[in-house]
Design a protein around this motif. Structure first.
Motif, short mmCIF file in Angstrom:
data_model
loop_
_atom_site.label_atom_id
_atom_site.label_comp_id
_atom_site.label_asym_id
_atom_site.label_seq_id
_atom_site.Cartn_x
_atom_site.Cartn_y
_atom_site.Cartn_z
N GLY A 118 0.79 -1.22 0.00
CA GLY A 118 0.00 0.00 0.00
C GLY A 118 0.81 1.27 0.00
N ARG A 119 2.12 1.16 0.18
CA ARG A 119 2.98 2.34 0.17
C ARG A 119 3.23 2.81 -1.26
NH1 ARG A 119 7.10 2.85 4.00
NH2 ARG A 119 7.83 4.53 2.65
N LEU B 190 -1.43 16.59 -4.04
CA LEU B 190 -0.49 15.62 -3.45
C LEU B 190 -1.22 14.36 -3.00
CD1 LEU B 190 1.73 18.07 -1.36
CD2 LEU B 190 2.38 16.88 -3.46
N LEU B 191 -2.41 14.53 -2.42
CA LEU B 191 -3.16 13.36 -1.99
C LEU B 191 -3.61 12.52 -3.18
CD1 LEU B 191 -5.37 14.92 0.84
CD2 LEU B 191 -3.31 13.52 1.10
N ASN B 192 -3.91 13.17 -4.30
CA ASN B 192 -4.28 12.43 -5.51
C ASN B 192 -3.12 11.59 -6.03
OD1 ASN B 192 -6.83 13.53 -5.47
ND2 ASN B 192 -6.41 15.10 -7.00
N GLN B 193 -1.89 12.00 -5.69
CA GLN B 193 -0.70 11.23 -6.07
C GLN B 193 -0.40 10.11 -5.08
OE1 GLN B 193 1.13 11.67 -8.93
NE2 GLN B 193 -0.49 13.11 -9.49
N ARG B 194 -1.29 9.96 -4.08
CA ARG B 194 -1.18 8.89 -3.09
C ARG B 194 0.11 8.99 -2.28
NH1 ARG B 194 -0.35 4.31 -5.10
NH2 ARG B 194 -1.07 3.14 -3.28
N VAL B 195 0.49 10.21 -1.89
CA VAL B 195 1.69 10.35 -1.06
C VAL B 195 1.48 9.65 0.28
CG1 VAL B 195 2.42 12.51 -2.15
CG2 VAL B 195 0.89 12.59 -0.16
N ASP B 196 2.57 9.12 0.83
CA ASP B 196 2.50 8.44 2.12
C ASP B 196 2.46 9.42 3.28
OD1 ASP B 196 2.66 5.88 0.93
OD2 ASP B 196 4.84 6.02 0.82
N GLY B 197 2.91 10.65 3.06
CA GLY B 197 2.94 11.66 4.10
C GLY B 197 3.35 12.99 3.51
N ILE B 198 3.31 14.04 4.32
CA ILE B 198 3.63 15.38 3.82
C ILE B 198 4.51 16.12 4.82
CG2 ILE B 198 2.68 17.67 3.26
CD1 ILE B 198 0.26 16.34 2.07
N VAL B 199 5.58 16.74 4.31
CA VAL B 199 6.37 17.69 5.09
C VAL B 199 5.86 19.08 4.76
CG1 VAL B 199 8.66 18.69 5.47
CG2 VAL B 199 8.42 16.22 5.12
N VAL B 200 5.43 19.83 5.76
CA VAL B 200 4.94 21.19 5.57
C VAL B 200 6.08 22.14 5.94
CG1 VAL B 200 3.15 22.86 6.12
CG2 VAL B 200 2.61 20.41 6.17
N ALA B 201 6.69 22.76 4.94
CA ALA B 201 7.88 23.58 5.16
C ALA B 201 7.54 25.06 5.04
CB ALA B 201 8.97 23.22 4.14
N GLY B 202 8.03 25.87 5.98
CA GLY B 202 7.74 27.29 5.98
C GLY B 202 8.92 28.13 5.55
N ARG B 203 8.71 29.46 5.55
CA ARG B 203 9.78 30.38 5.18
C ARG B 203 10.23 31.20 6.39
NH1 ARG B 203 5.81 34.02 1.40
NH2 ARG B 203 4.45 34.80 3.05
N SER B 204 9.64 30.93 7.55
CA SER B 204 10.05 31.59 8.78
C SER B 204 9.64 30.69 9.93
CB SER B 204 9.39 32.97 8.93
OG SER B 204 8.03 32.83 9.32
N SER B 205 10.02 31.08 11.15
CA SER B 205 9.66 30.29 12.32
C SER B 205 8.35 30.75 12.95
CB SER B 205 10.78 30.32 13.36
OG SER B 205 11.10 31.66 13.70
N ALA C 22 12.13 14.48 8.21
CA ALA C 22 11.95 13.28 7.39
C ALA C 22 11.97 12.02 8.25
CB ALA C 22 13.04 13.22 6.32
N ASP C 23 12.86 11.99 9.23
CA ASP C 23 12.95 10.82 10.11
C ASP C 23 11.66 10.65 10.91
OD1 ASP C 23 14.59 8.67 11.46
OD2 ASP C 23 14.09 9.91 13.20
N LEU C 24 11.14 11.76 11.44
CA LEU C 24 9.89 11.69 12.18
C LEU C 24 8.74 11.25 11.29
CD1 LEU C 24 10.31 15.00 14.23
CD2 LEU C 24 10.20 12.70 15.21
N LEU C 25 8.71 11.79 10.06
CA LEU C 25 7.64 11.42 9.14
C LEU C 25 7.72 9.94 8.77
CD1 LEU C 25 5.20 12.48 7.56
CD2 LEU C 25 6.73 12.93 5.64
N MET C 26 8.93 9.43 8.53
CA MET C 26 9.09 8.02 8.21
C MET C 26 8.59 7.14 9.35
SD MET C 26 10.27 7.36 5.18
CE MET C 26 10.95 5.72 5.38
N ARG C 27 8.89 7.54 10.57
CA ARG C 27 8.41 6.76 11.72
C ARG C 27 6.89 6.74 11.76
NH1 ARG C 27 11.28 9.54 16.62
NH2 ARG C 27 9.70 8.30 17.73
N MET C 28 6.27 7.88 11.48
CA MET C 28 4.81 7.95 11.49
C MET C 28 4.22 7.12 10.36
SD MET C 28 4.65 12.04 12.32
CE MET C 28 2.87 12.25 12.30
N ILE C 29 4.83 7.18 9.19
CA ILE C 29 4.35 6.40 8.04
C ILE C 29 4.41 4.90 8.35
CG2 ILE C 29 4.92 5.71 5.68
CD1 ILE C 29 5.80 8.65 5.23
N GLN C 30 5.44 4.51 9.06
CA GLN C 30 5.62 3.09 9.39
C GLN C 30 4.81 2.64 10.59
OE1 GLN C 30 9.85 3.22 9.69
NE2 GLN C 30 10.16 3.16 7.47
#
Length: 338
Positions: free
Chosen positions: A68-69, A122-137, A309-317
């Motif tokens: 399913g991945r 992105l969901l239509n592409q069946r991504v396993d997860g999403i990193v939401v990246a910003g331009r500031s803190s 990415a490491d945190l997201l991989m753990r969540m995906i798994q």
């Protein structure tokens, strides 16, 4: 034997004490791994029912262990220029690459309507997860409720404390900058920042002023100066300091620091002999081009990307990852200005 479909790379990593990326390299017969580590990981993987490639491509790929991945991850950015997103992406690829995970980038320009559109794309592409990246803190609204897949917020943390966010440790970075100035003999230190409303300003200024006080030094001018995130503002702020007593300046961005250095040079004040200057961002196009080159705090955005990415991989798994904001260490890069 454990059911193969129930086993993840994280299971092997936990049993062997190595990273998910190392496990992936062993299972795929890739990368430079010490023989002892390779044998230990291979033994555990075999015991758990995973196939290990012996340097060939003839055995079933490790992907079959995770049905399913799609092995695609979306990256949703608000950084139109890529100044902050590109280092985060580079770090994320360091983690995703060994697991043969590909990234799909969408840039929303900070437009909520555009962002919603790209989330669906992105969901239509069946991504396993999403990193939401910003331009500031600056914290941003959560979109996790729209997704149905795991998400990690990088640089710009989610306003929802239940989400997983990773940001640079701005406060520790500012304190390190001041400690460096103190260590080079500065005792009267000015603090020049960008706009007061930004989270980065609040964190960096408050930490810097605490560090100045803790060292028994003086905050030149009695308070921080707030303005724009620009060389023009750095130049203007430095002109306000002329005629007062100061021998160090902490600037909350490299652009501000370059304006300060230019002003001091034109005023006949020698940097770093008379005044030391430190910036933030370690943006080489600014720090290396300045005369003198500027000492700067590196926000370590590549590490932010790696950890995201490491945190997201753990969540995906399927691992449980507690919500909240985590920080990545910043580091100082000394140059001629100190």
């Amino acid at each position: 034997m454990v059911n193969r479909r129930a086993v993840t790379l994280a299971d092997v990593a936990a049993r062997t004490g190595v990273s998910v990326g190392t496990v992936s390299k062993v299972l795929n017969g890739r990368g430079q791994i010490a023989d002892a580590t390779r044998q230990r990981v291979a033994a555990v993987a075999t015991d758990l029912g995973l196939s290990v490639r012996a340097g060939t491509r003839t055995e079933p790929p490790v992907r079959s262990a995770q049905p399913g991945r799609s092995f695609l991850v979306g990256v949703l950015s608000t950084d139109a220029y890529g100044r902050f997103t590109i280092p985060v992406l580079t770090g994320a690829e360091d983690t995703f690459g060994p697991g043969e995970v590909s990234m799909l980038l969408a840039e929303s320009r900070g437009d909520p309507i555009r962002e919603t559109h790209y989330v669906q794309t992105l969901l239509n592409q069946r991504v396993d997860g999403i990193v939401v990246a910003g331009r500031s803190s600056d914290p941003r609204p959560s979109i996790s409720g729209l997704l149905g897949v795991p998400a990690v917020y990088a640089l710009a943390p989610s306003l929802d404390p239940g989400d997983v966010s990773i940001v640079p440790d701005d406060e520790a970075g500012a304190a390190r900058a001041v400690d460096h100035l103190i260590g080079t003999g500065r005792r009267s230190i000015a603090v020049i920042s960008g706009a007061r409303r930004h989270t980065a300003s609040a964190h960096r200024v408050s930490s810097a002023t605490r560090a100045i006080a803790a060292a028994g030094a003086t905050l030149a001018g009695g308070d921080a100066l707030y303005g724009e995130w620009s060389e023009r503002w750095g130049y203007e702020a430095a002109t306000r300091l002329l005629g007062t007593e100061f021998d160090g300046v902490f600037c909350t961005s490299d652009q501000i620091a370059r304006g300060v250095v230019d002003c001091l040079r034109e005023a006949g004040i020698v940097v770093p002999t008379e005044v030391g200057v430190v910036g933030v961002d370690n943006w080489s196009v600014i720090t290396e081009a300045a005369r003198p080159s500027i000492t700067s705090v590196d926000l370590n955005l590549r590490e932010v990307g790696r950890q995201a990415a490491d945190l997201l991989m753990r969540m995906i798994q399927g691992d449980e990852v507690a919500g909240g904001v985590r920080t990545a260490d910043c580091f100082l890069v000394p140059r001629q200005s100190t």
